[in-house]
Design a protein around this motif. Structure first.
Motif, PDB file in Angstrom:
ATOM      1  N   ALA A 176       0.734   2.574  -3.715  1.00  0.00           N
ATOM      2  CA  ALA A 176       0.287   2.065  -2.420  1.00  0.00           C
ATOM      3  C   ALA A 176      -1.236   1.959  -2.363  1.00  0.00           C
ATOM      4  N   GLY A 220      -2.418  -0.851  -4.537  1.00  0.00           N
ATOM      5  CA  GLY A 220      -2.188  -2.120  -3.858  1.00  0.00           C
ATOM      6  C   GLY A 220      -3.217  -2.388  -2.776  1.00  0.00           C
ATOM      7  N   LEU A 221      -3.560  -1.369  -2.026  1.00  0.00           N
ATOM      8  CA  LEU A 221      -4.598  -1.521  -1.005  1.00  0.00           C
ATOM      9  C   LEU A 221      -5.941  -1.894  -1.631  1.00  0.00           C
ATOM     10  N   ASP A 224      -3.532  -6.222  -1.779  1.00  0.00           N
ATOM     11  CA  ASP A 224      -2.153  -6.695  -1.673  1.00  0.00           C
ATOM     12  C   ASP A 224      -1.653  -6.596  -0.230  1.00  0.00           C
ATOM     13  N   ILE A 225      -0.876  -7.576   0.177  1.00  0.00           N
ATOM     14  CA  ILE A 225      -0.263  -7.554   1.512  1.00  0.00           C
ATOM     15  C   ILE A 225       0.939  -6.624   1.510  1.00  0.00           C
ATOM     16  N   GLU A 226       1.595  -6.541   0.375  1.00  0.00           N
ATOM     17  CA  GLU A 226       2.821  -5.760   0.263  1.00  0.00           C
ATOM     18  C   GLU A 226       2.849  -5.105  -1.110  1.00  0.00           C
ATOM     19  N   VAL A 227       3.382  -3.896  -1.171  1.00  0.00           N
ATOM     20  CA  VAL A 227       3.500  -3.182  -2.441  1.00  0.00           C
ATOM     21  C   VAL A 227       4.963  -2.799  -2.629  1.00  0.00           C
ATOM     22  N   ILE A 228       5.546  -3.276  -3.703  1.00  0.00           N
ATOM     23  CA  ILE A 228       6.914  -2.919  -4.069  1.00  0.00           C
ATOM     24  C   ILE A 228       6.800  -1.917  -5.209  1.00  0.00           C
ATOM     25  N   THR A 234      13.964  -1.602  -4.756  1.00  0.00           N
ATOM     26  CA  THR A 234      13.332  -2.310  -3.647  1.00  0.00           C
ATOM     27  C   THR A 234      13.003  -3.744  -4.036  1.00  0.00           C
ATOM     28  N   LYS A 249      14.498  -6.968  -2.063  1.00  0.00           N
ATOM     29  CA  LYS A 249      13.581  -7.958  -1.492  1.00  0.00           C
ATOM     30  C   LYS A 249      13.852  -9.346  -2.051  1.00  0.00           C
ATOM     31  N   SER A 294      15.919 -13.433   0.340  1.00  0.00           N
ATOM     32  CA  SER A 294      15.575 -14.834   0.569  1.00  0.00           C
ATOM     33  C   SER A 294      16.561 -15.806  -0.062  1.00  0.00           C
TER      34      SER A 294
END
Length: 51
Positions: free
Chosen positions: A11, A14-15, A19-23, A28, A32, A36
């Motif tokens: 996390a 990613g920050l 990153d907008i999102e961290v997988i 997960t 994800k 979609s």
């Protein structure tokens, strides 16, 4: 299984990258990716994994 220590590390990494999102784990990422698309392969994989 991912070690709990890896979650905040990923996390924060990613920050730092912006990153907008961290997988963090494969489970997960699979969930994800399946959201979609067509849900049939996802449910088949879940059924196979859970028995």
């Amino acid at each position: 299984m991912i070690h709990p220590r890896e979650v905040p590390r990923a996390a924060f990494d990613g920050l730092a990258r912006g990153d907008i999102e961290v997988i963090v784990d494969d489970w997960t990422a699979m969930v994800k990716a399946s959201v979609s698309g067509d849900p049939a392969p996802f449910y088949a994989k879940i059924t196979a994994l859970l028995g």
